[in-house]
Design a protein around this motif. Sequence first.
Motif, short mmCIF file in Angstrom:
data_model
loop_
_atom_site.label_atom_id
_atom_site.label_comp_id
_atom_site.label_asym_id
_atom_site.label_seq_id
_atom_site.Cartn_x
_atom_site.Cartn_y
_atom_site.Cartn_z
N ALA A 90 0.85 -1.19 0.00
CA ALA A 90 0.00 0.00 0.00
C ALA A 90 0.89 1.23 0.00
CB ALA A 90 -0.91 0.00 1.22
N VAL A 91 0.46 2.25 -0.74
CA VAL A 91 1.24 3.46 -0.87
C VAL A 91 0.33 4.67 -0.68
CG1 VAL A 91 2.70 4.85 -2.40
CG2 VAL A 91 2.80 2.36 -2.53
N ALA A 92 0.77 5.62 0.11
CA ALA A 92 0.13 6.93 0.23
C ALA A 92 1.27 7.94 0.37
CB ALA A 92 -0.80 6.99 1.44
N LEU A 93 1.29 8.93 -0.49
CA LEU A 93 2.34 9.94 -0.50
C LEU A 93 1.72 11.31 -0.34
CD1 LEU A 93 4.30 8.57 -3.60
CD2 LEU A 93 4.76 8.10 -1.20
N THR A 94 2.36 12.14 0.47
CA THR A 94 1.84 13.48 0.72
C THR A 94 2.93 14.51 0.50
OG1 THR A 94 0.32 12.58 2.37
CG2 THR A 94 0.70 14.95 2.44
N GLY A 95 2.55 15.60 -0.15
CA GLY A 95 3.45 16.73 -0.36
C GLY A 95 2.64 18.01 -0.22
N ARG B 6 -1.99 14.93 -2.27
CA ARG B 6 -1.90 13.61 -1.64
C ARG B 6 -2.17 12.56 -2.70
NH1 ARG B 6 -5.23 10.24 2.45
NH2 ARG B 6 -3.58 8.81 3.08
N LEU B 7 -1.28 11.58 -2.79
CA LEU B 7 -1.45 10.45 -3.71
C LEU B 7 -1.90 9.27 -2.88
CD1 LEU B 7 1.87 10.81 -5.75
CD2 LEU B 7 -0.32 11.96 -6.12
N ARG B 8 -2.95 8.59 -3.33
CA ARG B 8 -3.50 7.48 -2.56
C ARG B 8 -3.93 6.36 -3.51
NH1 ARG B 8 -8.79 7.06 -3.65
NH2 ARG B 8 -10.09 8.90 -3.88
N GLY C 26 -6.67 13.73 -0.18
CA GLY C 26 -6.92 12.32 0.06
C GLY C 26 -8.34 11.90 -0.25
N ASP C 27 -9.16 12.85 -0.68
CA ASP C 27 -10.57 12.54 -0.94
C ASP C 27 -10.80 12.40 -2.45
OD1 ASP C 27 -13.23 12.03 -0.29
OD2 ASP C 27 -13.76 14.15 -0.28
N GLU C 28 -11.39 13.38 -3.08
CA GLU C 28 -11.79 13.28 -4.49
C GLU C 28 -10.59 13.20 -5.43
OE1 GLU C 28 -13.97 15.91 -7.98
OE2 GLU C 28 -14.01 16.65 -5.93
N PRO C 29 -10.56 12.18 -6.32
CA PRO C 29 -9.46 12.07 -7.27
C PRO C 29 -9.52 13.20 -8.31
CG PRO C 29 -10.82 10.08 -7.30
CD PRO C 29 -11.48 11.06 -6.41
N ARG D 292 6.76 15.03 -9.14
CA ARG D 292 7.83 15.19 -8.16
C ARG D 292 7.74 14.13 -7.06
NH1 ARG D 292 6.54 20.80 -8.60
NH2 ARG D 292 8.11 21.81 -9.88
N LEU D 293 6.53 13.95 -6.51
CA LEU D 293 6.35 12.97 -5.42
C LEU D 293 6.68 11.56 -5.89
CD1 LEU D 293 3.12 13.84 -3.39
CD2 LEU D 293 5.44 13.62 -2.54
N MET D 294 6.18 11.20 -7.06
CA MET D 294 6.39 9.83 -7.54
C MET D 294 7.84 9.61 -7.95
SD MET D 294 4.75 7.01 -7.69
CE MET D 294 3.04 6.88 -8.19
N THR D 295 8.50 10.63 -8.47
CA THR D 295 9.92 10.50 -8.81
C THR D 295 10.73 10.26 -7.54
OG1 THR D 295 9.67 11.90 -10.77
CG2 THR D 295 11.89 11.66 -9.89
#
Length: 190
Positions: free
Chosen positions: A16-21, A25-27, A86-89, A127-130
Motif C-alpha cells: 500500500a502506498v500513500a504519499l503526501t506533499g 496527496r497520492l492514494r 486524500g478525498d476526491e481524485p 515530483r512525489l512519484m519520482t
Amino acid sequence: MSTDPRPRSAHRLPAAVALTGPGIRLREWTDADLPLLVDLFDEVETARWTPLASPFDADAAREFLTKARVARAEHRAVQLAVTLDGDEPCGVVMLFLGLDERPDQAELAYAIGAAHRGRGLAAKAVRLMTDYAYHVVGVPTVGLRIPPDNVASIGVARATGFVRSDAPPIVRDRRGGAFTLDLWLHRPVP
C-alpha cells in the motif's frame, strides 16, 4: 501469469502506498472511485494524449482499476489517485518498473482531469512519484515518455527536472494507431 512482455524488475513495490506533499496527496484507488474515473478520463485531451480507452465509460473504469491491481500484485506498477486532500481524485500518476527493456529503471505517466488542470497537480504528482521511485523503490533512473507536440507535458517535464534524451523516439500502439513518444530522463539535483 502476466501478459506484459517487459522484463521483470528486481525492485519490489510495497503493498500500500500513500504519499503526501505540499497541496497534494497520492492514494490508492478504491471501488468508490469508479464513477469518478469516468468523469476524469472521458474527455478529448485525455483521449488525445494517453492510451486510456476512449470513450472512457464505466466498463473502461472497471478495466482500468482491475489492470492497476493486477500490475501492483505482479510488482510491475503502482497507480495512484492524485488528490488535494486524500478525498476526491483529480487524476492519476503511475510508476511502471522497467524502461526500455531495463528492469532496474522506471517510467512515470500521469493524467489530470480537465476540471483540475492548471493548478500544478501534474508537476506535484510527478515530483512525489519520482522521489518515491528513487528513495523507496530504489531505481537509479526515472523516465517519462512524451509526444513531441504535447506542450503541456513537456512543461511539466522541464519543471520537474526531466531533460529530453537523445534516444530516438519510440512508437507505441494506441487504440490501433501509432503514437510517437520522446524519452525524457530525470536529472536529480546532486
